[in-house]
Scaffold this motif. Structure first.
Motif, PDB file in Angstrom:
ATOM      1  N   ASP A 326      -5.513  -2.390  -3.421  1.00 47.69           N
ATOM      2  CA  ASP A 326      -4.339  -3.257  -3.282  1.00 47.69           C
ATOM      3  C   ASP A 326      -4.097  -3.590  -1.815  1.00 47.69           C
ATOM      4  O   ASP A 326      -3.782  -4.735  -1.455  1.00 47.69           O
ATOM      5  CB  ASP A 326      -3.121  -2.567  -3.886  1.00 47.69           C
ATOM      6  N   SER A 330      -4.395  -7.284   0.121  1.00 47.63           N
ATOM      7  CA  SER A 330      -3.234  -7.822   0.841  1.00 47.63           C
ATOM      8  C   SER A 330      -3.573  -8.180   2.282  1.00 47.63           C
ATOM      9  O   SER A 330      -2.695  -8.597   3.032  1.00 47.63           O
ATOM     10  CB  SER A 330      -2.104  -6.791   0.832  1.00 47.63           C
ATOM     11  N   GLU A 333      -2.111  -5.244   4.788  1.00 49.28           N
ATOM     12  CA  GLU A 333      -0.690  -5.208   5.138  1.00 49.28           C
ATOM     13  C   GLU A 333      -0.310  -3.751   5.375  1.00 49.28           C
ATOM     14  O   GLU A 333      -0.676  -2.858   4.608  1.00 49.28           O
ATOM     15  CB  GLU A 333       0.139  -5.813   4.000  1.00 49.28           C
ATOM     16  N   ARG A 336       1.359  -1.309   2.637  1.00 52.64           N
ATOM     17  CA  ARG A 336       0.460  -0.979   1.528  1.00 52.64           C
ATOM     18  C   ARG A 336      -0.693  -0.099   2.012  1.00 52.64           C
ATOM     19  O   ARG A 336      -1.120   0.822   1.309  1.00 52.64           O
ATOM     20  CB  ARG A 336      -0.077  -2.259   0.889  1.00 52.64           C
ATOM     21  N   SER A 368      -0.101  -6.502   9.840  1.00 51.88           N
ATOM     22  CA  SER A 368      -1.270  -6.440   8.976  1.00 51.88           C
ATOM     23  C   SER A 368      -2.514  -6.362   9.850  1.00 51.88           C
ATOM     24  O   SER A 368      -2.484  -6.711  11.033  1.00 51.88           O
ATOM     25  CB  SER A 368      -1.339  -7.659   8.040  1.00 51.88           C
TER      26      SER A 368
END
Length: 880
Positions: A326, A330, A333, A336, A368
């Motif tokens: 995940d 992303s 990010e 996460r 990120s």
């Protein structure tokens, strides 16, 4: 050829096991004992082995294990294969009847279960079409189901796969043609009923072996019993041979209290000489009781072995991989990514390091990118190159087998735990190893089904997530001396001296059957009428009632039945109607109290006592602020944690940073600069608002803009009603200072207006509405707010005449709550100085008691989990 019939506990299993023992003592392997589940087979093999008998794994097995040993030509379609093929069929968009449901979570799984029901009842796609032609079922949904069924069968055939019913039919044909080899005796035990295809398998077995089948006496077994009679099996009825156990009903105030009552009884029984292995808990399902039992038993040192299976996706290793992918998708990010990193560090047994990692990332948010994150926090050495290598996965296609291998390899990023000698640690080690093996085999199977065509990670991972959810994880536990945690189906082969039956609420146990979203009750009724023996809700309700009656027979000496009288929200529950047949008044569950094994000295007084500690406190608090004194008045421990120890809460996430404190700081600054003539309100708001967003690193969002608009609106109200008196001097952020008990108390008043004759009015701005100001007045009346009185006293100390103190509510329309009478002003000053003086003396004496003045405010305290004020209150209530 025998059909053994009787009530549960009537000795059918005992009779079969006696024959099995005879075969084993003769050294023969010419028999097969077939039971419903793998754990039942394992339990029986272990029980026989403890008697000194040599048991081969193939002799005590399940139907699936027996079929696999015959090496069938067609592979069984697993749940992974069925749901994958159905999702692919639905995703093609050619089944109009299901177009609206194609992407619904769980719909493919529901379709798979319904089609399995049809296949088990002997209804393939051709028969479904024929029944549709006869008008048994009709409509677009029925036609869509036919299309799905046909395409699913085509895909299964292309993979040489079949439904379970078809595989059993093929195996039965092979047995009729080729026999069973050395197998001469076959026993079926522990089943409640049989499907049509299972009956056909028995028909083939009967031609080459002596067949013995045990069935309980209940309505749902009647079709199976009739079919076995027609096959020529001779009935042999058994009567109950066990004494009825002593039954106790227990009503608990909550599930937690119910579980604690079970634990207390087990501890008492074990202290009296009862081995742990002679006690068991029978549940209808894992949720919600299993986690409660596992944590409570672990806390009290009760060894427990769970026979429940769990979704593979729920295991921490699989959750870590899901979090990591995940984060990758992303664009790394930071939040996460931090969740994945924390999961990995926690799995390595380094909880403090995981907490520090989360702290560092929270302070760095938002952002990120792997390299950028590595520049802000300290990553484990092998993580940075591994994550950088993964970055290309998002855009580079690969074969499914390659994706399966890469994803399986991500587990290597977790440092392996030390198994050690602790039984609980060993079991965690076994569970992780089992999860890795099961995950690898599940992903490999998925890859084989998807084929060699290159695909993006997004597509493969979507299918992989569903496969991991569909796959069950069973962890072997070799411990014998442990309490057994069983579901009601698993308890079929267990007879224990002491059994606890929990969660007896109406609709939970017996469970209320849920409707099938694919095959309606009307359709199922018409199918049964036309010779397709699918089950309906009435069958399921009858099975639930039988499961309850069956669970009552699992104890040989003591049976304890319990339920909670209130749900987690405190609402009354409804006891299961099935208990109405037991004429007994329930006992009340006891509370869990820990009794010390030795004399415990009285606790020390809640204060700092050593002279070095007191000297540190006095040196640190040479000066106080009014807000700090108010913190002490609310709770001495809150002051100690926040002001003396300077403990900080976890940094807020970006979306949490725009709190009322941040908004209040902005509106205070704008009003202060406006009164100083530094610009218009809109210009000043734009300047301070932009600066605050940058300083706190708050990303733009509709919530941020909404908050800004509300502040702008509130400022306009204040501008129209600022209450600036002609000829009075307005000062904002006015420094004020006074001495109390020889200690300086200093602060800044939001606004002080002074007349030419030396009269002053002190204003205290609050970014609150009417309810917030009302709450502030209540605290003032309770003596918990001293800021206004201290500022009035400081003004008086400067030789000015304090005329009034005013609370100003700035949220929305401007609200003024004034204290203008001389008696009110004097009272505010006197009470504030006295409360501050007493607080200063107590702080210097080292008082740090957990004693909140306003219990309702505790939920806003940053140190609530540290002081355990809620636990203390519960303990005090229990003692009363």
């Amino acid at each position: 050829m025998r059909l053994l019939l009787g009530e549960p506990g009537s000795g059918k299993t005992t009779a079969i096991l006696q024959e099995v023992r005879r075969h084993l003592r003769a050294g023969g392997a010419n028999f097969r004992l077939i039971v419903p589940t793998a754990t039942m087979a394992e339990h029986l093999r272990n029980s026989l082995a403890r008697e000194g008998l040599v048991v081969r794994g193939s002799t005590v097995t399940t139907i699936a294990g027996f079929v696999d040993s015959l090496k069938p030509a067609q592979r069984l379609a697993s749940s992974t294969a069925l749901t994958l093929f159905l999702r692919q069929i639905l995703a093609e968009g050619q089944i109009r009847a299901f177009s609206a449901l194609a992407g619904s979570p769980g719909f493919a799984s529901a379709l798979a279960r319904s089609l399995e029901d049809l296949a088990n009842a002997g209804c393939d796609s051709l028969q479904w079409a024929a029944l549709r032609g006869l008008g048994v079922h009709s409509g677009p949904f029925s036609a869509g189901l036919q299309q799905v069924y046909e395409r699913l069968e085509e895909r299964l055939a292309a993979q040489s796969m079949v439904f379970r019913a078809q595989q059993l039919a093929l195996v039965a044909r092979d047995i009729r043609e080729r026999g069973l080899g050395p197998v001469r005796f076959v026993y079926f035990d522990g089943f409640f009923s049989f499907t049509r295809s299972e009956i056909e398998l028995m028909r083939a077995l009967k031609q080459h072996a002596d067949l013995t089948v045990a069935l309980p006496e209940w309505t749902g077994a009647a079709p199976s019993r009739d079919a076995l009679r027609q096959m020529g099996l001779r009935e042999q009825r058994f009567s109950p041979v066990r004494a009825t156990p002593e039954t106790t009903l227990v009503a608990a105030s909550s599930r937690e209290r119910e579980v604690e009552e079970v634990a207390l009884r087990m501890l008492a029984l074990h202290a009296g000489g009862r081995p742990w292995r002679e006690m068991g808990v029978v549940l209808r399902s894992a949720h919600p009781y299993l986690p409660l039992f596992e944590t409570t038993f672990a806390r009290l040192g009760i060894p427990a072995r769970s026979y429940f299976v769990s979704p593979l996706a729920a295991h921490p290793v699989c959750r870590f991989i899901a979090l990591l992918i995940d984060a990758l998708q992303s664009g790394w990010e930071w939040r996460r990514t931090a969740q994945a990193l924390r999961s990995a560090v926690t799995l390595s047994g380094q909880e403090p390091a995981a907490d520090l990692l989360e702290l560092e990332v929270r302070e760095a948010l938002p952002g990120s990118g792997v390299k950028e994150l590595a520049g802000r926090i300290s990553l484990p050495p092998r993580w940075l190159p591994a994550l950088e290598e993964m970055t290309s996965w998002n855009s580079t296609p690969a074969a499914a087998a390659e994706w399966a291998q890469r994803i399986s390899g991500l587990a290597s990023l977790i440092a392996p735990p030390e198994p050690g000698g602790d039984p609980a640690a060993l079991q965690i080690f076994r569970a992780r190893a089992a999860a890795l093996r099961t995950m690898n085999s599940t992903l490999a199977e998925l890859a084989s089904l998807l084929g060699p065509e290159p695909m993006l990670l997004e597509g493969f991972w979507r299918h992989a997530q569903e496969a991991l959810k569909e796959t069950s994880l069973r962890v072997a536990d070799p411990r014998r001396e442990a309490v057994h945690l069983l579901d009601v189906h698993e308890a079929r082969q267990w007879e224990l001296p002491v059994v606890f039956l929990c969660g007896l609420l109406e609709g939970d146990f017996p469970r209320k059957a849920a409707p099938d979203p694919v095959l309606s009750e009307e359709t199922r009724f018409k199918l049964r009428t036309n010779g397709v023996p699918v089950s309906n809700r009435a069958d399921k309700q009858e099975e639930e009632a039988f499961l309850f009656r069956f669970a009552l027979t699992r104890a040989s000496e003591n049976l304890v039945i319990s339920w909670p009288t209130k749900d987690p929200e405190g609402r009354p529950t409804l006891r299961s109607f099935a208990l109405d047949s037991i004429q007994q008044e329930p006992r009340e569950a006891r509370g869990l109290r820990v009794t010390p094994t030795r004399i415990v000295p009285p606790p020390p007084r809640p204060s700092l006592q050593s002279e070095p500690a007191l000297a540190y406190v006095r040196a640190r608090h040479r000066q106080h602020r009014p807000t700090a004194i108010e913190s002490y008045l609310q709770c001495p421990f809150q002051f100690f944690a926040g002001k003396t120890l300077d403990l900080q809460p976890m940094p807020p996430l970006p979306h949490e940073r725009l709190d009322f404190v941040a908004q209040g700081i902005v509106i205070h600054a704008v009003i202060s600069d406006w009164h100083r003539g530094l610009g218009g309100l809109e210009e000043l708001l734009e300047r301070h608002w932009s600066r605050m967003l940058v300083q706190r690193r708050i990303p733009a969002s509709h919530r941020v803009e909404l908050a800004r608009l509300l502040i702008e609106r509130s400022l306009r109200f204040y501008e129209q009603n600022a209450r600036v008196l002609p000829g009075w001097k307005v000062e904002t952020e006015r420094p004020l200072r006074l001495q109390i008990e020889g200690v300086p108390v200093a602060g800044r008043a939001d606004r002080v207006d002074t007349s030419a004759s030396g009269e002053s009015i002190v204003y205290d701005f609050k970014y609150s509405g009417q309810s917030g100001i009302k709450r502030r007045l209540e605290q003032l009346e309770a003596g918990l707010t001293v800021q206004g009185g201290l500022y009035l006293a400081a003004v008086k100390g400067e030789g000015l005449e304090p005329l009034a103190f005013v609370y100003v509510g700035l949220r929305g329309d401007t609200i003024y709550e004034e204290f203008t009478q001389r008696e009110q002003v004097e009272s505010l000053m006197t009470q504030a100085v006295q409360a501050a003086g007493q607080s200063i003396l107590e702080i210097a004496s080292g008082r740090i008691a957990v004693q909140p003045a306003d219990a309702a405010s505790c939920r806003y305290c940053d140190f609530l989990d540290t002081c355990r004020v809620q636990s203390a209150a519960k303990a005090e209530t229990a003692a009363d």
